[in-house]
Scaffold this active site. Sequence first.
Site, PDB file in Angstrom:
ATOM      1  N   HIS A 186      -0.876  -0.139  -9.717  1.00 14.35           N
ATOM      2  CA  HIS A 186      -1.573  -0.958  -8.715  1.00 14.35           C
ATOM      3  C   HIS A 186      -2.208  -2.198  -9.361  1.00 14.35           C
ATOM      4  CE1 HIS A 186      -3.661  -0.769  -4.538  1.00 14.35           C
ATOM      5  NE2 HIS A 186      -3.462  -2.020  -4.925  1.00 14.35           N
ATOM      6  N   ARG A 221       0.856  -1.189   0.000  1.00 19.32           N
ATOM      7  CA  ARG A 221       0.000   0.000   0.000  1.00 19.32           C
ATOM      8  C   ARG A 221       0.891   1.238   0.000  1.00 19.32           C
ATOM      9  NH1 ARG A 221      -3.462  -2.732  -1.396  1.00 19.32           N
ATOM     10  NH2 ARG A 221      -5.541  -3.111  -0.557  1.00 19.32           N
ATOM     11  N   GLU A 241      -3.546   7.617  -5.804  1.00 24.17           N
ATOM     12  CA  GLU A 241      -3.646   6.896  -7.076  1.00 24.17           C
ATOM     13  C   GLU A 241      -4.834   7.422  -7.872  1.00 24.17           C
ATOM     14  OE1 GLU A 241      -3.668   2.735  -6.010  1.00 24.17           O
ATOM     15  OE2 GLU A 241      -1.656   2.871  -5.173  1.00 24.17           O
TER      16      GLU A 241
HETATM   17  N1  LIG Z   1      -0.605  -4.376  -5.084  1.00 20.95           N
HETATM   18  C1  LIG Z   1      -1.728  -5.032  -5.034  1.00 20.95           C
HETATM   19  O1  LIG Z   1      -2.487  -5.105  -5.999  1.00 20.95           O
HETATM   20  C2  LIG Z   1      -2.103  -5.777  -3.783  1.00 20.95           C
HETATM   21  C3  LIG Z   1      -2.969  -6.889  -3.872  1.00 20.95           C
HETATM   22  C4  LIG Z   1      -3.250  -7.592  -2.711  1.00 20.95           C
HETATM   23  C5  LIG Z   1      -2.709  -7.221  -1.497  1.00 20.95           C
HETATM   24  N2  LIG Z   1      -1.893  -6.126  -1.451  1.00 20.95           N
HETATM   25  C6  LIG Z   1      -1.285  -5.714  -0.169  1.00 20.95           C
HETATM   26  O2  LIG Z   1      -0.251  -6.637   0.125  1.00 20.95           O
HETATM   27  C7  LIG Z   1      -0.240  -6.855   1.552  1.00 20.95           C
HETATM   28  C8  LIG Z   1       0.402  -8.195   1.834  1.00 20.95           C
HETATM   29  O3  LIG Z   1      -0.392  -9.236   1.266  1.00 20.95           O
HETATM   30  P1  LIG Z   1      -0.324 -10.716   1.865  1.00 20.95           P
HETATM   31  O4  LIG Z   1      -1.247 -11.556   1.051  1.00 20.95           O
HETATM   32  O5  LIG Z   1       1.077 -11.130   2.031  1.00 20.95           O
HETATM   33  O6  LIG Z   1      -0.958 -10.447   3.306  1.00 20.95           O
HETATM   34  P2  LIG Z   1      -0.812 -11.356   4.640  1.00 20.95           P
HETATM   35  O7  LIG Z   1      -1.905 -10.910   5.537  1.00 20.95           O
HETATM   36  O8  LIG Z   1      -0.708 -12.797   4.280  1.00 20.95           O
HETATM   37  O9  LIG Z   1       0.600 -10.922   5.270  1.00 20.95           O
HETATM   38  C9  LIG Z   1       0.810  -9.730   5.967  1.00 20.95           C
HETATM   39  C10 LIG Z   1       1.892  -9.993   6.997  1.00 20.95           C
HETATM   40  O10 LIG Z   1       2.240  -8.742   7.600  1.00 20.95           O
HETATM   41  C11 LIG Z   1       2.503  -8.982   8.967  1.00 20.95           C
HETATM   42  N3  LIG Z   1       2.402  -7.720   9.694  1.00 20.95           N
HETATM   43  C12 LIG Z   1       1.291  -7.063  10.084  1.00 20.95           C
HETATM   44  N4  LIG Z   1       1.617  -5.914  10.699  1.00 20.95           N
HETATM   45  C13 LIG Z   1       2.957  -5.846  10.666  1.00 20.95           C
HETATM   46  C14 LIG Z   1       3.896  -4.893  11.141  1.00 20.95           C
HETATM   47  N5  LIG Z   1       3.503  -3.781  11.773  1.00 20.95           N
HETATM   48  N6  LIG Z   1       5.208  -5.128  10.934  1.00 20.95           N
HETATM   49  C15 LIG Z   1       5.624  -6.245  10.295  1.00 20.95           C
HETATM   50  N7  LIG Z   1       4.789  -7.196   9.851  1.00 20.95           N
HETATM   51  C16 LIG Z   1       3.468  -6.990  10.036  1.00 20.95           C
HETATM   52  C17 LIG Z   1       1.485 -10.017   9.387  1.00 20.95           C
HETATM   53  O11 LIG Z   1       1.894 -10.724  10.566  1.00 20.95           O
HETATM   54  C18 LIG Z   1       1.446 -10.917   8.141  1.00 20.95           C
HETATM   55  O12 LIG Z   1       2.341 -12.006   8.276  1.00 20.95           O
HETATM   56  C19 LIG Z   1      -1.721  -6.756   1.934  1.00 20.95           C
HETATM   57  O13 LIG Z   1      -1.880  -6.357   3.285  1.00 20.95           O
HETATM   58  C20 LIG Z   1      -2.263  -5.711   0.985  1.00 20.95           C
HETATM   59  O14 LIG Z   1      -2.244  -4.424   1.584  1.00 20.95           O
HETATM   60  C21 LIG Z   1      -1.580  -5.401  -2.557  1.00 20.95           C
END
Ligand SMILES: NC(=O)c1ccc[n+]([C@@H]2O[C@H](COP(=O)([O-])OP(=O)(O)OC[C@H]3O[C@@H](n4cnc5c(N)ncnc54)[C@H](O)[C@@H]3O)[C@@H](O)[C@H]2O)c1
Length: 342
Positions: free
Chosen positions: A289, A241, A270
């Site tokens: 994105h 994000r 965005e």
């Molecule tokens: N670019 C895109 O199109 C797109 C698409 C989907 C998701 N995303 C983003 O990607 C992120 C990651 O996706 P994912 O599937 O791996 O999610 P996920 O929920 O599997 O993994 C997120 C990880 O972050 C960790 N976490 C939470 N807070 C934290 C902190 N303060 N410090 C360190 N680690 C922390 C959690 O413990 C978890 O392991 C999502 O949260 C979303 O915002 C972006």
Amino acid sequence: MKAIVLDKDYGSVTERELEEIKNAYALSGIDLEFRHYTSEEEIIEGCKGAVAVLGTGNPPITRKVLEALPELKLIQRFGVGVNSIDLDAATKLGKIVLNIPGFCAKELADLATAMIMGLIRNTVYYDRETRKGNWPKCSYFLPPDVRTLTLGLYGFGAAGQQLGNIFHNGFGTKVIAYDPYLPEKVKAKYAYVDFVSFDEMIVRSDIISIHVGLSAETKHIFSRDVFKKMKKTAMIINTARGGIIDQEALTWALEQGEIRYAGLDTVEKEPIEPDDPLLKMDNVILSPHCGSYGEGAKKIQIKTVCELIPTAISTGEIPVRNVANKGILEMETGYKFVQEAV
Ligand SMILES: NC(=O)c1ccc[n+]([C@@H]2O[C@H](COP(=O)([O-])OP(=O)(O)OC[C@H]3O[C@@H](n4cnc5c(N)ncnc54)[C@H](O)[C@@H]3O)[C@@H](O)[C@H]2O)c1
């Protein structure tokens, strides 16, 4: 029974896919309407009487919106991030927020890989220059050997794990990660990863790839101070994000040579502003994105959205893994939370 797609023009889902979802909803007696609302006021005005709302992107589902819509019980995001929804307010008001955790983890890791290798090998720079009629043979940044570098993962959930595997198994790159919320039993499965503090990660990494959600804790965590501590040759990749990076600080860090490169699928506002200085930097790769865009993710996304709310309405069952506001699991909602995925 009425449900509303709040942001039909966001661009992550096609009209044909929305029609497919509408047909699936109709089989459970739900009339799905398509709207495009960008403000809290529009959502409040347009969603009176709806039992469910769906966000293909990040429409503002704030406390004000949730309080103004007492009949609203289910909120479906078409993705993982739920940063535009007030989860605490939803829980307090007995509303269930649904998302699709991990559905595009492979796609996010693939995009991060493309950006990392593109920046290391100067591919986008060479392509831009060659098309301009130039031939900058063996110039620009001397590519380091990725096998000798350290990849730091900020967040080691679904996407971070996929990316770690690609670089560890493919290149033998050293992988370190910071994720204080990851259960020990998951960490134990990744013997090749050094789990370190945030400070250690930013100092040791040659490449930092962001894989956490946007929250009060992560907002603008990449600040001028953090960029100053990173290696001058470091790269930062953000497929999570935009708001996790203070974009003004990133621009400063790239201009001052505090870090060397950035690959960004997401930015703070965005689409990116046409006069944003990042657009003029050769050491930056941008994409609009589309981290989740990919055949596999698309199939899971549309199938899950077709099934989740119609199943909840017809059987009362909702899979625990798709509930984003886990606090609601302890509350009496009229729905039964089940462990197995729909
Ligand atoms: N670019 C895109 O199109 C797109 C698409 C989907 C998701 N995303 C983003 O990607 C992120 C990651 O996706 P994912 O599937 O791996 O999610 P996920 O929920 O599997 O993994 C997120 C990880 O972050 C960790 N976490 C939470 N807070 C934290 C902190 N303060 N410090 C360190 N680690 C922390 C959690 O413990 C978890 O392991 C999502 O949260 C979303 O915002 C972006």
